[in-house]
Design an enzyme around this catalytic site. Sequence first.
Site, mmCIF file in Angstrom:
data_model
loop_
_atom_site.group_PDB
_atom_site.id
_atom_site.type_symbol
_atom_site.label_atom_id
_atom_site.label_comp_id
_atom_site.label_asym_id
_atom_site.label_seq_id
_atom_site.Cartn_x
_atom_site.Cartn_y
_atom_site.Cartn_z
ATOM 1 N N ARG A 133 0.649 -1.040 -0.095
ATOM 2 C CA ARG A 133 -0.189 0.079 0.126
ATOM 3 C C ARG A 133 0.999 1.163 0.065
ATOM 4 O O ARG A 133 0.462 2.391 -0.451
ATOM 5 C CB ARG A 133 -0.992 -0.183 1.146
ATOM 6 C CG ARG A 133 -1.847 1.029 1.111
ATOM 7 C CD ARG A 133 -3.397 0.959 1.961
ATOM 8 N NE ARG A 133 -2.960 -0.122 3.191
ATOM 9 C CZ ARG A 133 -2.492 0.423 4.267
ATOM 10 N NH1 ARG A 133 -2.197 1.761 4.448
ATOM 11 N NH2 ARG A 133 -2.380 -0.469 5.229
ATOM 12 N N TYR A 169 -16.289 18.383 -13.792
ATOM 13 C CA TYR A 169 -16.939 17.160 -13.772
ATOM 14 C C TYR A 169 -17.843 17.125 -12.762
ATOM 15 O O TYR A 169 -17.484 17.237 -11.421
ATOM 16 C CB TYR A 169 -15.586 16.189 -13.710
ATOM 17 C CG TYR A 169 -16.155 14.746 -13.306
ATOM 18 C CD1 TYR A 169 -16.844 14.199 -14.287
ATOM 19 C CD2 TYR A 169 -15.755 13.871 -12.399
ATOM 20 C CE1 TYR A 169 -17.471 12.806 -13.931
ATOM 21 C CE2 TYR A 169 -16.073 12.782 -12.100
ATOM 22 C CZ TYR A 169 -16.981 12.138 -13.175
ATOM 23 O OH TYR A 169 -17.379 11.004 -12.888
ATOM 24 N N ASP A 182 -7.515 20.457 -12.745
ATOM 25 C CA ASP A 182 -7.957 19.155 -13.338
ATOM 26 C C ASP A 182 -7.515 19.284 -14.742
ATOM 27 O O ASP A 182 -8.188 20.168 -15.535
ATOM 28 C CB ASP A 182 -9.276 18.759 -13.238
ATOM 29 C CG ASP A 182 -9.778 17.536 -13.226
ATOM 30 O OD1 ASP A 182 -9.025 16.915 -14.539
ATOM 31 O OD2 ASP A 182 -10.540 16.859 -12.903
HETATM 32 C C1 LIG Z 1 -12.399 16.127 -15.752
HETATM 33 C C2 LIG Z 1 -12.590 14.800 -14.942
HETATM 34 N N1 LIG Z 1 -11.994 14.767 -13.872
HETATM 35 C C3 LIG Z 1 -12.163 13.610 -13.036
HETATM 36 C C4 LIG Z 1 -12.739 12.364 -13.408
HETATM 37 C C5 LIG Z 1 -12.776 11.305 -12.557
HETATM 38 O O1 LIG Z 1 -12.258 10.324 -12.910
HETATM 39 P P1 LIG Z 1 -12.361 8.616 -12.625
HETATM 40 O O2 LIG Z 1 -13.424 8.541 -13.452
HETATM 41 O O3 LIG Z 1 -11.021 8.121 -13.261
HETATM 42 O O4 LIG Z 1 -12.628 8.683 -11.123
HETATM 43 C C6 LIG Z 1 -13.178 12.515 -14.548
HETATM 44 C C7 LIG Z 1 -14.262 11.329 -14.865
HETATM 45 O O5 LIG Z 1 -15.037 11.469 -16.049
HETATM 46 C C8 LIG Z 1 -13.321 13.793 -15.460
HETATM 47 O O6 LIG Z 1 -13.959 13.714 -16.533
#
Ligand SMILES: Cc1ncc(COP(=O)(O)O)c(C=O)c1O
Length: 334
Positions: free
Chosen positions: A21, A72, A146
């Site tokens: 881990r 998101y 992000d």
């Molecule tokens: C911009 C963005 N950030 C984060 C995520 C979350 O990622 P995951 O689905 O790999 O948990 C997504 C998923 O669609 C996303 O489009």
Amino acid sequence: MNVPVVLTSTYGATGELEYGRFGNPTWSAFEEALGELEGGRALAFASGMAAVTTILDLVGNGGSVIAPRHAYNGSLTALADAESRGRLRATLVDTTDTEAVIAALQADEDCALLWLESPTNPALEVADIPALTAAAHELGIRVVVDNTFATPLLQQPLSLGADIVVHSATKYIAGHSDVLMGAIVVADDEVHGALKGRRDLAGAVPGPFETWLALRGLRTLPVRLERAAANAADLARRLADHPAVEEVRYPGFGAIVAPVLSGGADAADFLVRATSLWVHTTSLGGVESTFERRRRWKLEPATIPEGLVRLSVGIEDVEDLWADLEQALDRISA
Ligand SMILES: Cc1ncc(COP(=O)(O)O)c(C=O)c1O
């Protein structure tokens, strides 16, 4: 040539690594590669959401987060969930309005984190990362970006001043719709240590095989993205000229295009069922072209148009992609 998939839950007690881990050589290889691309130190996570929620854990109790109103929906839900438990306060803003975001930062004494997603999913809004980061830093506020849609090839937020980059590696980094994984990249060793500590505690770690697949995906990211982005630019132009399309959301780079159909939800629902090459599914960033009407999700913000279809443009022949879309759009406008 290849780093092996190191399948072990533990290591001999005399070595550098102790328990599965806390570290894994396959993770380290992935983290080195992604860290180099983003210009920082990377940490691999079990999913994008594992990475997102680990970053939110850095905000102290009662702290506040300013975030995009159209990020998101999983990230927005994580913020709303933390707020409903009294963990933190979230303020949602239009991150394309730089002055309004700066005013919100200045007005919020408890603000600990500015969350950016650029371009946003699915509205494809772009934030002025350097200007917002400079303003946030003057107030002692950390900035997260992000970078899932742009990928480190089109945008390196750390070089624009941001403190933390987060990815859903499930998307372009792994690139083949066969892996769930996330990643965080930071410039600062202390923040890296804090995030690794949270990852160790939460156990939000990826499997070695998934990590190996993501590392393999990373090798072809430039050629995949170049082709997909060229296809996307071409389709964005053609979509804008089609009478069934009211508006095309496209930031001018990357491989996501979001046409808004003038016929609203009904037209969009027809489109996603009337093609044979485009796959109707959620997620994005794979080599195959996929699409969905985002408002089919109850958690999607109500300010996203009902007729918005998010296209994740793949690497197929652009003429095939357009022919498939066009025959469906023609039937909508007929
Ligand atoms: C911009 C963005 N950030 C984060 C995520 C979350 O990622 P995951 O689905 O790999 O948990 C997504 C998923 O669609 C996303 O489009």
